[in-house]
Design an enzyme around this catalytic site. Structure first.
Site, PDB file in Angstrom:
ATOM      1  N   ARG A  36       0.692  -1.163   0.211  1.00 58.51           N
ATOM      2  CA  ARG A  36       0.223  -0.128  -0.051  1.00 58.51           C
ATOM      3  C   ARG A  36       0.832   1.270   0.090  1.00 58.51           C
ATOM      4  NH1 ARG A  36      -4.923  -2.353   2.542  1.00 58.51           N
ATOM      5  NH2 ARG A  36      -6.627  -0.574   2.562  1.00 58.51           N
ATOM      6  N   ARG A  95     -21.704  -3.265   3.016  1.00 56.34           N
ATOM      7  CA  ARG A  95     -20.990  -4.584   3.132  1.00 56.34           C
ATOM      8  C   ARG A  95     -21.222  -5.365   4.631  1.00 56.34           C
ATOM      9  NH1 ARG A  95     -14.597  -4.343   2.289  1.00 56.34           N
ATOM     10  NH2 ARG A  95     -15.026  -2.531   3.690  1.00 56.34           N
ATOM     11  N   ARG A 127     -17.794  -4.380   9.457  1.00 53.98           N
ATOM     12  CA  ARG A 127     -16.690  -3.808   9.911  1.00 53.98           C
ATOM     13  C   ARG A 127     -16.752  -2.380  10.797  1.00 53.98           C
ATOM     14  NH1 ARG A 127     -12.526  -4.608   4.974  1.00 53.98           N
ATOM     15  NH2 ARG A 127     -11.764  -2.496   5.891  1.00 53.98           N
ATOM     16  N   ARG A 181      -9.821   6.796   4.232  1.00 55.83           N
ATOM     17  CA  ARG A 181      -9.114   5.501   3.531  1.00 55.83           C
ATOM     18  C   ARG A 181      -8.988   5.874   2.172  1.00 55.83           C
ATOM     19  NH1 ARG A 181     -13.297   1.160   5.544  1.00 55.83           N
ATOM     20  NH2 ARG A 181     -12.651  -0.160   3.838  1.00 55.83           N
TER      21      ARG A 181
HETATM   22  P1  AP5 Z   1     -14.779  -5.853  -1.202  1.00 56.55           P
HETATM   23  O1  AP5 Z   1     -14.251  -6.965  -1.947  1.00 56.55           O
HETATM   24  O2  AP5 Z   1     -15.052  -6.124   0.144  1.00 56.55           O
HETATM   25  O3  AP5 Z   1     -13.662  -4.583  -1.177  1.00 56.55           O
HETATM   26  P2  AP5 Z   1     -12.281  -4.359  -0.960  1.00 56.55           P
HETATM   27  O4  AP5 Z   1     -11.756  -3.826  -2.019  1.00 56.55           O
HETATM   28  O5  AP5 Z   1     -11.706  -5.655  -0.280  1.00 56.55           O
HETATM   29  O6  AP5 Z   1     -12.387  -3.329   0.119  1.00 56.55           O
HETATM   30  P3  AP5 Z   1     -11.826  -3.133   1.406  1.00 56.55           P
HETATM   31  O7  AP5 Z   1     -12.742  -2.111   2.205  1.00 56.55           O
HETATM   32  O8  AP5 Z   1     -11.583  -4.416   2.440  1.00 56.55           O
HETATM   33  O9  AP5 Z   1     -10.555  -2.477   1.238  1.00 56.55           O
HETATM   34  P4  AP5 Z   1      -9.628  -1.659   2.347  1.00 56.55           P
HETATM   35  O10 AP5 Z   1      -8.322  -1.597   1.284  1.00 56.55           O
HETATM   36  O11 AP5 Z   1     -10.114  -0.290   2.553  1.00 56.55           O
HETATM   37  O12 AP5 Z   1      -9.427  -2.455   3.400  1.00 56.55           O
HETATM   38  P5  AP5 Z   1      -8.349  -3.482   4.222  1.00 56.55           P
HETATM   39  O13 AP5 Z   1      -9.345  -4.569   4.932  1.00 56.55           O
HETATM   40  O14 AP5 Z   1      -7.484  -3.957   3.114  1.00 56.55           O
HETATM   41  O15 AP5 Z   1     -16.177  -5.117  -1.858  1.00 56.55           O
HETATM   42  C1  AP5 Z   1     -16.859  -4.051  -1.020  1.00 56.55           C
HETATM   43  C2  AP5 Z   1     -18.285  -4.583  -1.374  1.00 56.55           C
HETATM   44  O16 AP5 Z   1     -18.976  -4.122  -2.636  1.00 56.55           O
HETATM   45  C3  AP5 Z   1     -18.612  -6.040  -0.873  1.00 56.55           C
HETATM   46  O17 AP5 Z   1     -19.964  -5.837  -0.073  1.00 56.55           O
HETATM   47  C4  AP5 Z   1     -18.923  -6.501  -1.897  1.00 56.55           C
HETATM   48  O18 AP5 Z   1     -19.987  -7.609  -1.920  1.00 56.55           O
HETATM   49  C5  AP5 Z   1     -19.356  -5.446  -3.188  1.00 56.55           C
HETATM   50  N1  AP5 Z   1     -18.796  -5.600  -4.445  1.00 56.55           N
HETATM   51  C6  AP5 Z   1     -17.630  -6.023  -4.816  1.00 56.55           C
HETATM   52  N2  AP5 Z   1     -17.543  -5.952  -6.023  1.00 56.55           N
HETATM   53  C7  AP5 Z   1     -18.650  -5.418  -6.472  1.00 56.55           C
HETATM   54  C8  AP5 Z   1     -18.918  -5.102  -7.775  1.00 56.55           C
HETATM   55  N3  AP5 Z   1     -18.212  -5.446  -8.982  1.00 56.55           N
HETATM   56  N4  AP5 Z   1     -20.150  -4.514  -7.906  1.00 56.55           N
HETATM   57  C9  AP5 Z   1     -21.149  -4.443  -7.017  1.00 56.55           C
HETATM   58  N5  AP5 Z   1     -20.863  -4.513  -5.650  1.00 56.55           N
HETATM   59  C10 AP5 Z   1     -19.464  -5.129  -5.578  1.00 56.55           C
HETATM   60  O19 AP5 Z   1      -7.736  -2.567   5.138  1.00 56.55           O
HETATM   61  C11 AP5 Z   1      -8.283  -1.864   6.417  1.00 56.55           C
HETATM   62  C12 AP5 Z   1      -7.467  -1.350   7.020  1.00 56.55           C
HETATM   63  O20 AP5 Z   1      -6.141  -2.112   7.625  1.00 56.55           O
HETATM   64  C13 AP5 Z   1      -6.674   0.008   6.345  1.00 56.55           C
HETATM   65  O21 AP5 Z   1      -7.415   1.132   6.405  1.00 56.55           O
HETATM   66  C14 AP5 Z   1      -5.379   0.027   7.110  1.00 56.55           C
HETATM   67  O22 AP5 Z   1      -5.552   0.604   8.455  1.00 56.55           O
HETATM   68  C15 AP5 Z   1      -5.102  -1.421   7.647  1.00 56.55           C
HETATM   69  N6  AP5 Z   1      -4.093  -2.097   6.422  1.00 56.55           N
HETATM   70  C16 AP5 Z   1      -4.365  -3.094   5.730  1.00 56.55           C
HETATM   71  N7  AP5 Z   1      -3.412  -3.219   4.977  1.00 56.55           N
HETATM   72  C17 AP5 Z   1      -2.487  -2.317   5.176  1.00 56.55           C
HETATM   73  C18 AP5 Z   1      -1.384  -2.334   4.663  1.00 56.55           C
HETATM   74  N8  AP5 Z   1      -0.656  -3.119   3.681  1.00 56.55           N
HETATM   75  N9  AP5 Z   1      -0.432  -1.241   5.085  1.00 56.55           N
HETATM   76  C19 AP5 Z   1      -1.085  -0.421   6.145  1.00 56.55           C
HETATM   77  N10 AP5 Z   1      -2.139  -0.594   6.482  1.00 56.55           N
HETATM   78  C20 AP5 Z   1      -3.085  -1.458   6.073  1.00 56.55           C
HETATM   79 MG    MG Z   2     -11.023  -6.286   1.620  1.00 54.11          MG
END
Ligand code: AP5
Ligand code: MG
Length: 215
Positions: free
Chosen positions: A88, A127, A161, A172
């Site tokens: 990221r 979600r 969440r 975000r």
């Molecule tokens: P979904 O598939 O859940 O989306 P996603 O891209 O996985 O979104 P996230 O919110 O999980 O991403 P994020 O990057 O903010 O969170 P993360 O957990 O990585 O889809 C979303 C919804 O839409 C679902 O309900 C789905 O059904 C629907 N949907 C999907 N595709 C669709 C389509 N084509 N059409 C219609 N609907 C659809 O990170 C969370 C936190 O963790 C960060 O904020 C940070 O604090 C920390 N973190 C995680 N990784 C790191 C890192 N590498 N470095 C630093 N901090 C980190």
């Molecule tokens: Mg995700």
């Protein structure tokens, strides 16, 4: 094959990674899921990450690359990995290069899920996941076949969440624009980036990704 799914919050990284896992036997490595598990277990990493995640900021590069490195040492990851939400930052991209090179593994594709920002808030606030098996759903776009019952494990308990509220989502997205989007040119210069229309419906996005991986 090792791939990165890159895109802003709600782009569909987790949705598509779990499909690729089911279809191809690849292993999904979601740093978000790993950090949420650490928060739940109350580990030192989880305690450090909790407030940062709740605010929508990014956890430190060394923490996330550390947990990815540990996970890559587990033998199942040799089947191929889908990085979901990692790297990221430019520093994480460098750390990933080192983690892969030291294990004689390569990065094969970076799939960028292109999405319209206005759609993302609606996706995220709608979600939820099965509290038992983690299958993801959405109030409008991905409902269970029987309302209130998980398709996969028949559980009737679901959860949302804590960072899935409009205010945190905006932070975000800003973090994505400022720190994550700038790593795309690094991979573009290596010819690894393939762009997929993440606004298409979920099945079409999966088909587009599969077509790239099958080339
Ligand atoms: P979904 O598939 O859940 O989306 P996603 O891209 O996985 O979104 P996230 O919110 O999980 O991403 P994020 O990057 O903010 O969170 P993360 O957990 O990585 O889809 C979303 C919804 O839409 C679902 O309900 C789905 O059904 C629907 N949907 C999907 N595709 C669709 C389509 N084509 N059409 C219609 N609907 C659809 O990170 C969370 C936190 O963790 C960060 O904020 C940070 O604090 C920390 N973190 C995680 N990784 C790191 C890192 N590498 N470095 C630093 N901090 C980190
Ligand atoms: Mg995700």
């Amino acid at each position: 094959m090792n791939i990165i799914l890159l895109g802003p919050p709600g782009a569909g990284k987790g949705t598509q990674a779990s499909r690729l896992m089911a279809d191809r036997g690849m292993v999904q490595l979601s740093t978000g899921d790993m950090l949420r598990a650490a928060v739940k277990a109350g580990t030192p990493t989880g305690m450090q990450a909790k407030a940062v995640m709740a605010s929508g900021g990014l956890v430190s590069d060394d923490i996330v690359s550390g947990i990815i490195g540990e996970r890559l040492d587990e033998p199942d990851t040799a089947r191929g990995v889908i990085f979901d939400g990692y790297p990221r930052t430019a520093a994480q991209a460098e750390q990933l290069d080192e983690l892969l090179a030291s294990r004689a593994r390569t990065l094969d594709y970076v799939i960028e899920l292109g999405v319209d920002e206005d759609a993302l808030v609606a996706r995220i606030v709608g979600r939820y996941t099965c509290a038992h098996c983690g299958t993801g759903y959405h109030d409008s776009f991905a409902k269970p076949q029987v309302a209130g019952v998980c398709d996969k494990c028949a559980s009737t308990e679901f959860k949302r969440r804590p960072d899935d509220n409009e205010e945190t989502v905006r932070t975000r997205m800003e973090e994505y624009r400022a720190k994550t989007a700038p790593i795309l040119p690094i991979y573009d210069a290596r010819g690894l980036v393939h762009r997929v229309d993440g606004m298409a419906d979920i099945d079409h996005v999966t088909q587009a990704i599969e077509a790239i991986l099958d080339r």
